[in-house]
Design an enzyme around this catalytic site. Structure first.
Site, PDB file in Angstrom:
ATOM      1  N   ASN A 227       9.249   2.794   8.896  1.00 41.08           N
ATOM      2  CA  ASN A 227       8.589   2.582   7.604  1.00 41.08           C
ATOM      3  C   ASN A 227       7.802   3.837   7.254  1.00 41.08           C
ATOM      4  OD1 ASN A 227       7.129   1.719   5.411  1.00 41.08           O
ATOM      5  ND2 ASN A 227       5.822   0.294   6.552  1.00 41.08           N
ATOM      6  N   TRP A 228       8.320   4.595   6.294  1.00 40.41           N
ATOM      7  CA  TRP A 228       7.686   5.883   5.962  1.00 40.41           C
ATOM      8  C   TRP A 228       6.494   5.702   5.017  1.00 40.41           C
ATOM      9  CZ3 TRP A 228      12.734   9.238   4.972  1.00 40.41           C
ATOM     10  CH2 TRP A 228      13.402   9.399   6.207  1.00 40.41           C
ATOM     11  N   LYS A 229       6.253   4.499   4.579  1.00 39.87           N
ATOM     12  CA  LYS A 229       5.118   4.199   3.697  1.00 39.87           C
ATOM     13  C   LYS A 229       5.080   5.195   2.522  1.00 39.87           C
ATOM     14  CE  LYS A 229       2.734   2.322   7.655  1.00 39.87           C
ATOM     15  NZ  LYS A 229       1.527   1.725   8.166  1.00 39.87           N
TER      16      LYS A 229
ATOM     17  N   HIS B  67       4.893  -6.925   3.907  1.00 39.74           N
ATOM     18  CA  HIS B  67       4.154  -6.017   4.798  1.00 39.74           C
ATOM     19  C   HIS B  67       2.655  -6.257   4.604  1.00 39.74           C
ATOM     20  CE1 HIS B  67       2.536  -2.398   6.637  1.00 39.74           C
ATOM     21  NE2 HIS B  67       3.696  -2.294   7.263  1.00 39.74           N
TER      22      HIS B  67
ATOM     23  N   GLU C  42       0.183  -4.392   4.471  1.00 42.07           N
ATOM     24  CA  GLU C  42      -0.512  -3.521   3.517  1.00 42.07           C
ATOM     25  C   GLU C  42      -0.325  -4.024   2.089  1.00 42.07           C
ATOM     26  OE1 GLU C  42       1.100   0.223   4.873  1.00 42.07           O
ATOM     27  OE2 GLU C  42      -0.105   0.044   6.692  1.00 42.07           O
TER      28      GLU C  42
ATOM     29  N   GLU D  73       3.816  -8.102  13.208  1.00 37.57           N
ATOM     30  CA  GLU D  73       2.954  -6.926  13.163  1.00 37.57           C
ATOM     31  C   GLU D  73       1.486  -7.365  13.095  1.00 37.57           C
ATOM     32  OE1 GLU D  73       5.108  -3.297  11.462  1.00 37.57           O
ATOM     33  OE2 GLU D  73       4.437  -4.454   9.764  1.00 37.57           O
TER      34      GLU D  73
ATOM     35  N   GLY E 166      -1.287   1.162  12.491  1.00 38.92           N
ATOM     36  CA  GLY E 166      -1.908   2.446  12.161  1.00 38.92           C
ATOM     37  C   GLY E 166      -3.239   2.673  12.849  1.00 38.92           C
TER      38      GLY E 166
ATOM     39  N   SER F  84       1.625   0.432  15.935  1.00 40.29           N
ATOM     40  CA  SER F  84       1.399   1.598  16.791  1.00 40.29           C
ATOM     41  C   SER F  84       2.433   1.742  17.904  1.00 40.29           C
ATOM     42  CB  SER F  84      -0.032   1.582  17.351  1.00 40.29           C
ATOM     43  OG  SER F  84      -0.975   1.613  16.298  1.00 40.29           O
TER      44      SER F  84
ATOM     45  N   GLY G  45       5.740   2.671  12.007  1.00 43.82           N
ATOM     46  CA  GLY G  45       5.145   3.389  10.881  1.00 43.82           C
ATOM     47  C   GLY G  45       4.980   4.858  11.223  1.00 43.82           C
ATOM     48  N   GLY G  46       3.771   5.223  11.608  1.00 40.57           N
ATOM     49  CA  GLY G  46       3.406   6.628  11.828  1.00 40.57           C
ATOM     50  C   GLY G  46       4.409   7.413  12.664  1.00 40.57           C
TER      51      GLY G  46
END
Ligand code: PEP
Length: 251
Positions: free
Chosen positions: A9-11, A95, A97, A167, A173, A212, A233-234
């Site tokens: 997930n490149w957000k 998600h 977020e 998640e 994150g 993470s 993600g990151g």
């Protein structure tokens, strides 16, 4: 036997140049044959990414879709059919977020799930509890409520063509990862919950862990019997790190 899936997930990250470079770097990495790998760029990069990975096995998905399937007067929205039209095959729904920042409710997420499947996309339904909910012993209650908003509303068969990503919000994150045991406990409970409706659907359902995930902790997480890969993600913004995570999901 469930085939693992690792989804990046490149957000809201990247420029045309940086994303092209990331994909070039990823193409130089060894990706396992026995793992499905998907990337979820921001909306504006979807087409370019689709074109660049066309000759590879990488799958492209969107981070969101509109509640409405057909095109129409919905400024700023993108429908699942439009996503399908530009080559997407998956979409994240719910998600955390978006639940938090866009106030997406369970019923909105259910409508997005319906739109995704109606367009021929595979939805990845994201669920997870906050730290306060975990500390209050409510992690499973929260996750079940989020799943039931789709499962009870639409019927268990919809999970024949869907993925669930567990998640925990406190792990996203944050650098904090659920321990493999903590993650496995919830994954097993999710599968058992779905199995109350259909043992076959539960058995075949991919349940990803997200929060993470890094190359350093992926193997231990993916070794758990009910963890079928990761939503990353990151670490998915680094080709070496992401490919190592993908390899950790293979046999
Ligand atoms: C995510 O965005 O779904 C996620 C799990 O992020 P991170 O890996 O950075 O925690």
């Amino acid at each position: 036997m469930r085939r693992p899936l690792v989804a990046g997930n490149w957000k809201m990250h990247g420029t045309c140049a940086s994303i092209k470079q990331l994909l070039n770097e990823l193409a130089e990495q060894a990706l396992p044959d026995d793992v499905d790998v998907a990337v979820f760029p921001g909306l504006i990069h979807l087409q370019a990414v689709g074109a660049q990975v066309a000759e590879s096995h990488l799958v492209v998905g969107s981070q969101d879709c509109a509640v409405q399937l057909e095109e129409g007067a919905m400024t700023g929205e993108t429908s699942a059919l439009q996503l399908k039209d530009i080559g997407c095959s998956m979409v994240l729904v719910g998600h955390s977020e978006r639940r938090q920042l866009q106030d997406e409710t369970d019923s909105v997420i259910c409508r997005k799930f319906i739109a995704a499947q109606a367009a021929g996309l595979t939805p990845i339904l994201c669920v997870g509890e906050s730290l306060a909910e975990r500390e209050a012993g409510q992690a499973l209650v929260t996750v079940q409520r989020q799943i039931d908003a789709v499962l009870v509303e639409l019927g268990v068969e919809v999970f024949n063509n869907a993925v669930i990503a567990y998640e925990p919000i406190w792990a996203i994150g944050s650098g904090l990862t659920a321990t493999p045991e903590q993650a496995q406990e919830i994954h097993a409970q999710i599968r058992a919950h779905v199995a109350k409706y259909s043992a076959t659907v539960a058995q075949d359902l991919k349940i990803l862990y997200g929060g993470s995930v890094k190359a350093a902790n992926a193997a231990e997480l993916f070794a758990q019997v009910d963890i079928d890969g990761g939503l990353v993600g990151g670490a998915s913004l680094n080709a070496k790190e992401f490919s190592a995570i993908c390899r950790a999901a293979g046999n």
